[in-house]
Design a protein around this motif. Structure first.
Motif, PDB file in Angstrom:
ATOM      1  N   LEU A 168       0.791  -1.226   0.000  1.00  0.00           N
ATOM      2  CA  LEU A 168       0.000   0.000   0.000  1.00  0.00           C
ATOM      3  C   LEU A 168       0.826   1.280   0.000  1.00  0.00           C
ATOM      4  CD1 LEU A 168      -2.850  -0.992   2.486  1.00  0.00           C
ATOM      5  CD2 LEU A 168      -2.880  -1.055  -0.013  1.00  0.00           C
ATOM      6  N   GLY A 169       2.122   1.170   0.293  1.00  0.00           N
ATOM      7  CA  GLY A 169       2.968   2.360   0.299  1.00  0.00           C
ATOM      8  C   GLY A 169       2.866   3.195  -0.963  1.00  0.00           C
ATOM      9  N   PRO A 170       2.936   2.579  -2.145  1.00  0.00           N
ATOM     10  CA  PRO A 170       2.826   3.362  -3.386  1.00  0.00           C
ATOM     11  C   PRO A 170       1.488   4.085  -3.554  1.00  0.00           C
ATOM     12  CG  PRO A 170       3.807   1.218  -3.830  1.00  0.00           C
ATOM     13  CD  PRO A 170       3.300   1.179  -2.421  1.00  0.00           C
ATOM     14  N   HIS A 171       0.484   3.673  -2.790  1.00  0.00           N
ATOM     15  CA  HIS A 171      -0.830   4.322  -2.842  1.00  0.00           C
ATOM     16  C   HIS A 171      -0.971   5.427  -1.791  1.00  0.00           C
ATOM     17  CE1 HIS A 171      -2.458   1.347  -5.668  1.00  0.00           C
ATOM     18  NE2 HIS A 171      -1.838   0.428  -4.931  1.00  0.00           N
ATOM     19  N   GLY A 172       0.103   5.718  -1.066  1.00  0.00           N
ATOM     20  CA  GLY A 172       0.056   6.766  -0.052  1.00  0.00           C
ATOM     21  C   GLY A 172      -0.563   6.336   1.255  1.00  0.00           C
ATOM     22  N   ILE A 173      -0.638   5.025   1.477  1.00  0.00           N
ATOM     23  CA  ILE A 173      -1.267   4.487   2.694  1.00  0.00           C
ATOM     24  C   ILE A 173      -0.205   3.871   3.587  1.00  0.00           C
ATOM     25  CG2 ILE A 173      -2.933   2.811   3.602  1.00  0.00           C
ATOM     26  CD1 ILE A 173      -4.343   3.077   0.810  1.00  0.00           C
ATOM     27  N   ARG A 174      -0.205   4.265   4.845  1.00  0.00           N
ATOM     28  CA  ARG A 174       0.764   3.755   5.812  1.00  0.00           C
ATOM     29  C   ARG A 174       0.124   2.681   6.690  1.00  0.00           C
ATOM     30  NH1 ARG A 174       2.219   6.802   9.624  1.00  0.00           N
ATOM     31  NH2 ARG A 174       0.687   8.475   9.514  1.00  0.00           N
ATOM     32  N   VAL A 175       0.898   1.636   6.988  1.00  0.00           N
ATOM     33  CA  VAL A 175       0.432   0.546   7.843  1.00  0.00           C
ATOM     34  C   VAL A 175       1.480   0.285   8.912  1.00  0.00           C
ATOM     35  CG1 VAL A 175      -0.328  -1.856   7.959  1.00  0.00           C
ATOM     36  CG2 VAL A 175      -0.761  -0.507   5.879  1.00  0.00           C
ATOM     37  N   ASN A 176       1.082   0.367  10.166  1.00  0.00           N
ATOM     38  CA  ASN A 176       1.991   0.081  11.270  1.00  0.00           C
ATOM     39  C   ASN A 176       1.309  -0.820  12.295  1.00  0.00           C
ATOM     40  OD1 ASN A 176       4.530   1.660  10.778  1.00  0.00           O
ATOM     41  ND2 ASN A 176       3.067   3.350  10.677  1.00  0.00           N
ATOM     42  N   VAL A 177       2.133  -1.406  13.148  1.00  0.00           N
ATOM     43  CA  VAL A 177       1.640  -2.286  14.213  1.00  0.00           C
ATOM     44  C   VAL A 177       2.034  -1.701  15.563  1.00  0.00           C
ATOM     45  CG1 VAL A 177       1.850  -4.586  15.254  1.00  0.00           C
ATOM     46  CG2 VAL A 177       1.804  -4.339  12.762  1.00  0.00           C
ATOM     47  N   VAL A 178       1.125  -1.745  16.508  1.00  0.00           N
ATOM     48  CA  VAL A 178       1.414  -1.382  17.894  1.00  0.00           C
ATOM     49  C   VAL A 178       1.209  -2.631  18.738  1.00  0.00           C
ATOM     50  CG1 VAL A 178       0.658  -0.034  19.882  1.00  0.00           C
ATOM     51  CG2 VAL A 178       0.842   1.050  17.631  1.00  0.00           C
TER      52      VAL A 178
END
Length: 257
Positions: A168-178
């Motif tokens: 999803l990075g190329p789509h401007g979407i960030r994904v993280n885990v807590v």
């Protein structure tokens, strides 16, 4: 530093108690319109939040939620996949039946996959967004006596989150885990009570065993708000170059960096 979420629409699963409630309240205070998903309505009315009752372990539920939210608000900017729990009995492999494994994977892994899949077309069309998947340090340091099936589902969640961040990075979407450690929530207290009942000990003795097993240098459980503050940073514009990362909030319990 800018922590404003004015104009943003945020979804928080499992948002009526514990960590989820603390996150939902924090995002609301930052100016976001917050939609809270949970199986049952909260005991107290939510302040300036939209509640949807749903069981995320049921296939098809996520699509219905997505349709309602997008029709009402026209967008989705933030997804906090917080719903999860250690549903299975302790005692290791011999006490775990198929239903225990299936239930833990449905709630802690597949529910997240379904929510993200349902909402991502809208987020991709916007060309921006943030997803936070709430995991656990037990995924990296499983405790066989307490968390075997739960830890395996959350470990899968970690791997999925990393892959999703790359896609999803190329789509401007960030994904993280807590990944929280031991947090003083109703579910944690219920877990300790069940542990005490199963072992024939007191809540205090069961709590002491948990803390000794996890070995928290700060020598206390976290408050839900301490987890929420990290989430608030990660969804804000202060973290626009952070993606694909897993953050521990565990009082130093994880023995590696």
């Amino acid at each position: 530093m800018d922590y404003s979420l004015n104009g943003k629409v945020a979804l928080v699963t499992g948002g009526t108690k514990g960590i989820g409630k603390a996150i939902a309240d924090a995002l609301r205070d930052m100016g976001a319109q917050v939609i809270v998903i949970a199986r049952t309505e909260p005991e107290e009315a939510l302040k300036e939040q939209h509640f949807i009752a749903a069981d995320l372990t049921e296939a098809g539920t996520a699509e219905g939620i997505s349709k309602k939210v997008i029709e009402k608000y026209g967008r989705i900017d933030i997804i906090i996949n917080n719903a999860g729990a250690n549903l299975s009995p302790g005692g290791g492999f011999s006490v775990l039946e198929d239903e225990h494994w299936i239930n833990d994977w449905q709630l802690n892994f597949l529910s997240v996959v379904r929510i993200n899949k349902a909402f991502l077309p809208a987020m991709i069309a916007q060309k921006n967004g943030v997803i936070i998947n709430v995991s656990t340090n037990a995924a990296k340091q499983p405790i066989w006596e307490m968390t075997m099936s739960y830890s395996s589902a959350k470990a899968a969640l970690n791997a999925y989150s990393k892959a999703l961040a790359s896609e999803l990075g190329p789509h401007g979407i960030r994904v993280n885990v807590v990944s929280p450690g031991v947090v003083e929530t109703p579910l944690m207290l219920e877990f300790i009570d069940n542990m005490a009942k199963a072992s024939g000990t007191s809540r205090e003795e069961a709590f002491k065993k948990v803390m000794e097993t996890v070995n928290v240098p700060l020598n206390r459980m976290a408050e839900p708000e301490e987890v929420a503050r990290l989430v608030a940073f990660l969804v804000s514009d202060n973290a626009t170059y952070i993606t694909g990362t897993n953050y521990s909030v565990d009082g130093g319990a994880l023995p590696t960096m």
